[in-house]
Design an enzyme around this catalytic site. Structure first.
Site, PDB file in Angstrom:
ATOM      1  N   ARG A  60      33.020 -11.572  27.647  1.00 18.50           N
ATOM      2  CA  ARG A  60      32.828 -11.666  26.198  1.00 18.50           C
ATOM      3  C   ARG A  60      33.023 -10.327  25.488  1.00 18.50           C
ATOM      4  O   ARG A  60      33.125 -10.263  24.267  1.00 18.50           O
ATOM      5  CB  ARG A  60      31.419 -12.232  25.953  1.00 18.50           C
ATOM      6  CG  ARG A  60      31.036 -12.389  24.547  1.00 18.50           C
ATOM      7  CD  ARG A  60      29.878 -13.348  24.283  1.00 18.50           C
ATOM      8  NE  ARG A  60      28.799 -13.427  25.243  1.00 18.50           N
ATOM      9  CZ  ARG A  60      27.857 -12.509  25.452  1.00 18.50           C
ATOM     10  NH1 ARG A  60      27.877 -11.370  24.805  1.00 18.50           N
ATOM     11  NH2 ARG A  60      26.893 -12.729  26.329  1.00 18.50           N
ATOM     12  N   TYR A 113      38.729 -20.337   0.138  1.00 23.80           N
ATOM     13  CA  TYR A 113      38.771 -21.493   1.037  1.00 23.80           C
ATOM     14  C   TYR A 113      37.430 -22.242   0.978  1.00 23.80           C
ATOM     15  O   TYR A 113      36.365 -21.624   1.154  1.00 23.80           O
ATOM     16  CB  TYR A 113      39.031 -20.939   2.437  1.00 23.80           C
ATOM     17  CG  TYR A 113      39.143 -21.940   3.535  1.00 23.80           C
ATOM     18  CD1 TYR A 113      40.166 -22.879   3.550  1.00 23.80           C
ATOM     19  CD2 TYR A 113      38.232 -21.937   4.594  1.00 23.80           C
ATOM     20  CE1 TYR A 113      40.270 -23.791   4.583  1.00 23.80           C
ATOM     21  CE2 TYR A 113      38.337 -22.841   5.633  1.00 23.80           C
ATOM     22  CZ  TYR A 113      39.362 -23.767   5.620  1.00 23.80           C
ATOM     23  OH  TYR A 113      39.464 -24.670   6.636  1.00 23.80           O
ATOM     24  N   ASP A 185      40.408 -12.480   2.361  1.00 25.53           N
ATOM     25  CA  ASP A 185      41.071 -13.474   3.210  1.00 25.53           C
ATOM     26  C   ASP A 185      42.571 -13.362   2.949  1.00 25.53           C
ATOM     27  O   ASP A 185      43.061 -13.726   1.877  1.00 25.53           O
ATOM     28  CB  ASP A 185      40.531 -14.870   2.875  1.00 25.53           C
ATOM     29  CG  ASP A 185      41.084 -15.951   3.806  1.00 25.53           C
ATOM     30  OD1 ASP A 185      42.189 -15.781   4.343  1.00 25.53           O
ATOM     31  OD2 ASP A 185      40.394 -16.975   3.968  1.00 25.53           O
ATOM     32  N   LYS A 210      46.987 -20.180  11.154  1.00 23.47           N
ATOM     33  CA  LYS A 210      48.087 -20.534  10.259  1.00 23.47           C
ATOM     34  C   LYS A 210      49.370 -19.829  10.709  1.00 23.47           C
ATOM     35  O   LYS A 210      49.970 -20.237  11.669  1.00 23.47           O
ATOM     36  CB  LYS A 210      47.698 -20.207   8.819  1.00 23.47           C
ATOM     37  CG  LYS A 210      46.319 -20.801   8.419  1.00 23.47           C
ATOM     38  CD  LYS A 210      46.348 -22.298   8.248  1.00 23.47           C
ATOM     39  CE  LYS A 210      44.965 -22.947   8.212  1.00 23.47           C
ATOM     40  NZ  LYS A 210      44.081 -22.527   7.159  1.00 23.47           N
TER      41      LYS A 210
HETATM   42  C1  LIG Z   1      42.563 -22.603   7.226  1.00 16.79           C
HETATM   43  C2  LIG Z   1      41.978 -21.477   6.508  1.00 16.79           C
HETATM   44  C3  LIG Z   1      40.830 -20.847   6.970  1.00 16.79           C
HETATM   45  C4  LIG Z   1      40.079 -21.346   8.168  1.00 16.79           C
HETATM   46  O1  LIG Z   1      40.825 -21.289   9.344  1.00 16.79           O
HETATM   47  P1  LIG Z   1      40.441 -22.209  10.596  1.00 16.79           P
HETATM   48  O2  LIG Z   1      41.108 -21.565  11.727  1.00 16.79           O
HETATM   49  O3  LIG Z   1      40.937 -23.586  10.262  1.00 16.79           O
HETATM   50  O4  LIG Z   1      38.950 -22.193  10.720  1.00 16.79           O
HETATM   51  C5  LIG Z   1      40.372 -19.750   6.291  1.00 16.79           C
HETATM   52  N1  LIG Z   1      40.988 -19.296   5.186  1.00 16.79           N
HETATM   53  C6  LIG Z   1      42.092 -19.885   4.704  1.00 16.79           C
HETATM   54  C7  LIG Z   1      42.734 -19.335   3.486  1.00 16.79           C
HETATM   55  C8  LIG Z   1      42.612 -21.000   5.335  1.00 16.79           C
HETATM   56  O5  LIG Z   1      43.689 -21.594   4.843  1.00 16.79           O
END
Ligand SMILES: *Cc1c(COP(=O)(O)O)cnc(C)c1O
Length: 401
Positions: A60, A113, A185, A210
Site C-alpha cells: 500500500r 462534478y 478538477d 476519463k
Molecule cells: C467522472 C468524473 C469524476 C469521477 O471519476 P470516477 O473515476 O468516475 O470516480 C470526477 N470529476 C469529473 C470532472 C468527472 O467527469
C-alpha cells in the site's frame, strides 16, 4: 524510483508522455514497468527493516508500478509528486480531506462534478466543514465570500456539464492572500491542455478514468501537488489507506502514452462537430469553450492550449419524447455516463438539482456529447438523422427547469 526523461533537457509534452515514468535500475531494459501484485514486501534483516532506507516497505506504500504512473502524471501536471486513488471521486475526497479540518469553511464552484459536491455537502459537513457554493464565473469577486476560516477553494474548469471556465489565476491570488489553498478538477483538459498548478492552483485532480485511461476499462484517480500541499496530500492519502489495483494503474500508464495523439484527434473532431452543430436550426447554443461564441472563449484562449472532446448542446424547445427518440435513434453515440474513452457517447443533461448558487435554466433541452475517435463525418450523419425526429414545442415557462 521512476525518473522523468532524465537527460536534464526541456522536452515537448509529446516526448515527455512517451518517456516519463520509465523505471531505472533492474527495470531499465524494459519499456514498460512490471505490474507488481504485492502486499508483503520482504526485508533482508531487522537492520534493513529499521533503517527506513528501503523504498518499498509494504504494498500500500508504493510499488514500481505506482511509482511509474505517479512520476508520469507529475510530469504531465507539472508537479513535484502525485498520489493515485481508486477512482476520480476518491481523488477529490482525498484532495479535500488533505486541506480542510473541522471548523473550516470551503468554497466550492457551483459547476463541480455532482458526486464531488456530495462529498462537501454530506461527508465534510458531517465532520464540521461548512461549504458555500459560488457562481463559477465569479473570478476575483470570490473575495466577498472569503471568511476568516476559509481554508480551501475547490473548482472544476470547465464544468463537465455546463462548461463555464474559471478565472483560475484571479481566484488563486485571492485565496492565497487569505491563506486558503486551491484544488482544481482538471479532468476535462488534463495537463496536456491545461496546467492548473502553473496558474496558481495547489492541487490538480484528474479522474484518470476519463482521458488518461482512455479506453473505458478502468477507474483511476490522481492528485498532483508540490511542497507543503504535497506533504499534506501524501499524509492523508497514506492515513486513509488509499490504494489502487496494479492492473488498473498499468492501464492508466498505458493510456497515458497515447494521450497526446488521442486528445488532438478528440479536439479536431469535436471542434468540427461543434461548428456544424452551431449551424443547425435545431440548436440554440453549443457549450464548448473553444468556440469564439462561448462566453468564456477569451479565458479559455488565455489559460488552455486546447480543448478535449466533451461538449453540451442546448436545443431549441422540443418535446421530451422527441429528444428521447433522437438519443435512442443514434447508432454511433451510445447512451452512457463517463467519457474520455475512444467511443462517442451521449446523455441528456439533467443537472438543475445540482446547482444552488446560480440556477441552471437553459432555454431548451440539453444533451452532452463525448466526441470519440470515429470519423466525424459518420458522427455528423448520425446526429443529422436523429435531429429529424425532433418535434418543436413552446419554450419552457420561466422558473421551470
Ligand atoms: C467522472 C468524473 C469524476 C469521477 O471519476 P470516477 O473515476 O468516475 O470516480 C470526477 N470529476 C469529473 C470532472 C468527472 O467527469
Amino acid at each position: 524510483m521512476a525518473e522523468s526523461v532524465g537527460d536534464g533537457k526541456a522536452h515537448s509534452i509529446d516526448t515527455e508522455l512517451v518517456h516519463s515514468g520509465r523505471l531505472g535500475g533492474d527495470h531499465a531494459p524494459f519499456v514498460n514497468p512490471p505490474v507488481v501484485h504485492a502486499s508483503t514486501v520482504l526485508f533482508e534483516s531487522v537492520e534493513q527493516l529499521h533503517s527506513k532506507k528501503a523504498r518499498y516497505v509494504y504494498g500500500r506504500r508504493g510499488t514500481p508500478t505506482s511509482d511509474a504512473l505517479a512520476s508520469a502524471i507529475s510530469d504531465l501536471e507539472g508537479a513535484e509528486g502525485t498520489v493515485i486513488t481508486p477512482s476520480g471521486l476518491s481523488a477529490i475526497a482525498v484532495a479535500l480531506m488533505a486541506i480542510v479540518k473541522a471548523g473550516d469553511h470551503l468554497l466550492v464552484a457551483d459547476n463541480v462534478y455532482g458526486p464531488g459536491r456530495d462529498i462537501c455537502d454530506r461527508v465534510l459537513r458531517r465532520f464540521g466543514v461548512d461549504s458555500t457554493f459560488y457562481d463559477p464565473r465569479i473570478g476575483a469577486g470570490i473575495e466577498a465570500l472569503i471568511r476568516p476560516n476559509t481554508s480551501a477553494v475547490y473548482l472544476e474548469s470547465p464544468g463537465s456539464h455546463t462548461f463555464e471556465v474559471a478565472d483560475l489565476p484571479a481566484i488563486a491570488e485571492v485565496a492565497h492572500r487569505h491563506g486558503a489553498l486551491v484544488a482544481v478538477d482538471n479532468t476535462w483538459a488534463t495537463g496536456f491542455f491545461h496546467k492548473p498548478l502553473a496558474l496558481g492552483a495547489d492541487l490538480s485532480i484528474l479522474a484518470a478514468t476519463k482521458y488518461v485511461v482512455g479506453h473505458s476499462d478502468a477507474l483511476v484517480g490522481t492528485v498532483s501537488a508540490s511542497g507543503e500541499a504535497l506533504r499534506k496530500l501524501r499524509a492523508t492519502h497514506g492515513d486513509l489507506g488509499m490504494w489502487t489495483g496494479p492492473d488498473d494503474m498499468y492501464l492508466a500508464l498505458r493510456g497515458l502514452r497515447t494521450l497526446a495523439v488521442r486528445l488532438r484527434q478528440h479536439q479536431e473532431s469535436a471542434l468540427r462537430i461543434a461548428r456544424w452543430l452551431e449551424s443547425r436550426a435545431e440548436v440554440s447554443r453549443v457549450l464548448y469553450p473553444a468556440l469564439p461564441t462561448h462566453p468564456d472563449y477569451a479565458l479559455w484562449r488565455r489559460d488552455f492550449t486546447g480543448a478535449s472532446g466533451l461538449m453540451g448542446v442546448v436545443l431549441h424547445p422540443a418535446t421530451p419524447e422527441s429528444v428521447a427518440a433522437l438519443i435512442d435513434s443514434l447508432r454511433l453515440f451510445a447512451i452512457g455516463f463517463s467519457w474520455g474513452g475512444f467511443e462517442s457517447l451521449i446523455v441528456p443533461t439533467e443537472i438543475a438539482h445540482a446547482r444552488s448558487a446560480n440556477p441552471w435554466q437553459p432555454e431548451g433541452p440539453v444533451i452532452r456529447l463525448q466526441i470519440g475517435l470515429e470519423s466525424p463525418d459518420d458522427l455528423i450523419a448520425d446526429l443529422l438523422a436523429g435531429f429529424e425526429l425532433l418535434v418543436p414545442c413552446e419554450p419552457p415557462r420561466a422558473g421551470i427547469k
